[in-house]
Design an enzyme around this catalytic site. Structure first.
Site, mmCIF file in Angstrom:
data_model
loop_
_atom_site.group_PDB
_atom_site.id
_atom_site.type_symbol
_atom_site.label_atom_id
_atom_site.label_comp_id
_atom_site.label_asym_id
_atom_site.label_seq_id
_atom_site.Cartn_x
_atom_site.Cartn_y
_atom_site.Cartn_z
ATOM 1 N N ASP A 167 0.793 -1.225 -0.071
ATOM 2 C CA ASP A 167 0.098 -0.083 0.015
ATOM 3 C C ASP A 167 0.990 1.227 -0.144
ATOM 4 O O ASP A 167 0.355 2.442 -0.512
ATOM 5 C CB ASP A 167 -1.036 -0.154 1.252
ATOM 6 C CG ASP A 167 -1.963 -0.930 0.971
ATOM 7 O OD1 ASP A 167 -1.723 -2.262 1.259
ATOM 8 O OD2 ASP A 167 -3.060 -0.556 0.411
HETATM 9 C C1 LIG Z 1 -2.403 -4.436 -5.500
HETATM 10 S S1 LIG Z 1 -3.174 -4.377 -4.190
HETATM 11 C C2 LIG Z 1 -1.962 -3.922 -2.901
HETATM 12 C C3 LIG Z 1 -2.436 -3.938 -1.691
HETATM 13 O O1 LIG Z 1 -3.162 -2.680 -1.482
HETATM 14 C C4 LIG Z 1 -3.103 -4.972 -1.073
HETATM 15 O O2 LIG Z 1 -1.870 -5.903 -0.646
HETATM 16 C C5 LIG Z 1 -3.716 -4.617 0.483
HETATM 17 O O3 LIG Z 1 -3.252 -4.669 1.432
HETATM 18 C C6 LIG Z 1 -5.061 -4.248 0.198
HETATM 19 O O4 LIG Z 1 -5.861 -3.894 1.397
HETATM 20 P P1 LIG Z 1 -7.245 -3.564 1.565
HETATM 21 O O5 LIG Z 1 -7.471 -3.265 2.974
HETATM 22 O O6 LIG Z 1 -8.083 -4.840 1.061
HETATM 23 O O7 LIG Z 1 -7.491 -2.437 0.662
#
Ligand SMILES: CSC[C@@H](O)[C@@H](O)C(=O)COP(=O)(O)O
Length: 372
Positions: free
Chosen positions: A245
């Site tokens: 993220d």
């Molecule tokens: C290509 S998605 C990468 C990250 O955003 C993913 O690993 C993640 O942590 C998603 O978290 P989320 O809370 O489902 O948005």
């Protein structure tokens, strides 16, 4: 055919409601920035790249049906709406970076007398629409780099991979990041098996990654998060690959809660640990992971499952949605569309690339060094 999380056709935006998956495959319309913000906040769409794309496309949809009387008015509207979208979820940097890029673009177009109001509108909307195909192409490039790197490590022998959360077609415009690397290994017939974690508390692994694997007939097994060390000890995996993220300058990486303990377990078992992400997930303004703002989510996402309570009523809860994996645990590398980097190489090799990217925008007016 991979799943399509974001549909944008004839100026209409729809997203696959990920809260309903895997039970129901239903698209919902996003007709305004307010709709986009809510869908992101509620996690009907999630995953760092998909959040930014849906947020910006929700603005494009609204721009197309709003009348503006001057470039200044349009620019103010864009700035306000983008800054609002950034407040939806704080940890993933992609939405914030996209907002900054389009606000700068809009300011440049406003001050440049060469462009009319209509030109400006068209250029902003077109640039936003380009995010969809660009993301797919970047995912395919980084996936190729990631697969090459892993296969080189294992003398081109088929591999077993462990992954966490969902980083596939559902988290991006298509193909995926960590799941994109897995997909490429599968396409090359070099994937023995994938283990995907359930990803408590919100079960993106069990609900979404498992769904993508079944949908595309990729060999996969679901495990609970607490089974990771036993999996490494008893069955073994060749490599761990996760998404991100926010990756900061020293290589510390924020990703879905549970990633950190996965990396500790991988280090203990001498298993290479990779992070795969586009450079839109790289934050050149933060030096270490200590400065990353970690989102905390509603307690009901832990205590309830499909509306049914699974925890003792009245218990205190803490629900951080992400954690930060220290760079020292990212032993395989950080896979991007510019290649695979060791965390220690980011400052020297990736920061200059990322900083120069926005200068390639033909509408960019050089206003001196970035103050942030
Ligand atoms: C290509 S998605 C990468 C990250 O955003 C993913 O690993 C993640 O942590 C998603 O978290 P989320 O809370 O489902 O948005």
């Amino acid at each position: 055919m991979t799943l399509e999380a974001i549909k944008y056709e004839n100026d209409t935006l729809e997203i696959l409601d990920q809260l309903l998956l895997p039970g129901e495959h239903k698209y919902i319309p996003i007709s305004s920035v307010e709709d986009g913000w809510k869908a992101i906040k509620l996690m009907q769409v999630r995953g760092a790249p998909a959040i930014a794309i849906v947020g910006c496309l929700s603005l494009a949809v609204e721009l197309k049906k709003t009348l503006f009387s001057s470039k200044e008015e349009l620019s103010k509207f864009i700035e306000e709406k983008l800054n609002y979208l950034v407040t939806s979820r704080p940890t993933a940097v992609n939405m914030g970076k996209a907002a900054k890029k389009f606000i700068q673009k809009s300011e440049s177009l406003t001050t440049n007398s060469k462009f009319t109001l209509q030109d400006m509108l068209k250029r902003i909307v077109t640039a936003i629409e380009e995010m969809l195909p660009n993301d797919i192409s970047v995912n395919k490039t980084l996936s190729k780099y990631g697969a090459d790197h892993i296969l080189q490590m294992f003398n081109d022998e088929p591999v077993d991979i462990l992954t966490h959360c969902n980083t596939g077609s559902l988290a991006t415009a298509g193909y995926g990041t960590a799941l994109g690397v897995i997909r490429t290994l599968h396409e090359r017939k070099k994937l023995l098996h994938v283990y995907c974690t359930e990803t408590r508390p919100y079960n993106q692994g069990a609900r979404l990654t498992a769904y993508e694997h079944v949908y595309e007939k990729m060999p996969a097994t679901l495990i609970c998060d607490s089974m990771v060390s036993t999996l490494m000890d008893r069955r073994g995996v060749s490599a761990v690959i996760v998404g991100a993220d926010r990756v900061v300058v020293n290589g510390d990486t924020a990703n879905k809660i549970g990633t950190y303990q996965l990396a500790i377990a991988a280090k203990h078992h001498d298993i290479p640990f990779y992070v795969a992400c586009p450079t839109t997930t790289f934050d050149p303004h933060l030096e270490t992971g200590k400065d990353i703002h970690i989102e905390e989510r509603p307690h009901e996402e832990m205590t309830h499952f499909n509306g049914v309570s699974v925890a003792a009523p009245g218990i205190n809860c803490w629900n951080p949605a992400f954690d930060v994996t220290p760079a020292s645990l990212i032993t395989g590398g950080i896979v991007t569309e510019f290649g695979v980097f060791k965390p220690s190489e980011l400052a020297e090799k990736l920061v200059p690339i990322v900083m120069s990217l926005h200068l390639e925008d033909p509408d960019h007016v050089n206003t001196g060094p970035d103050p942030s």
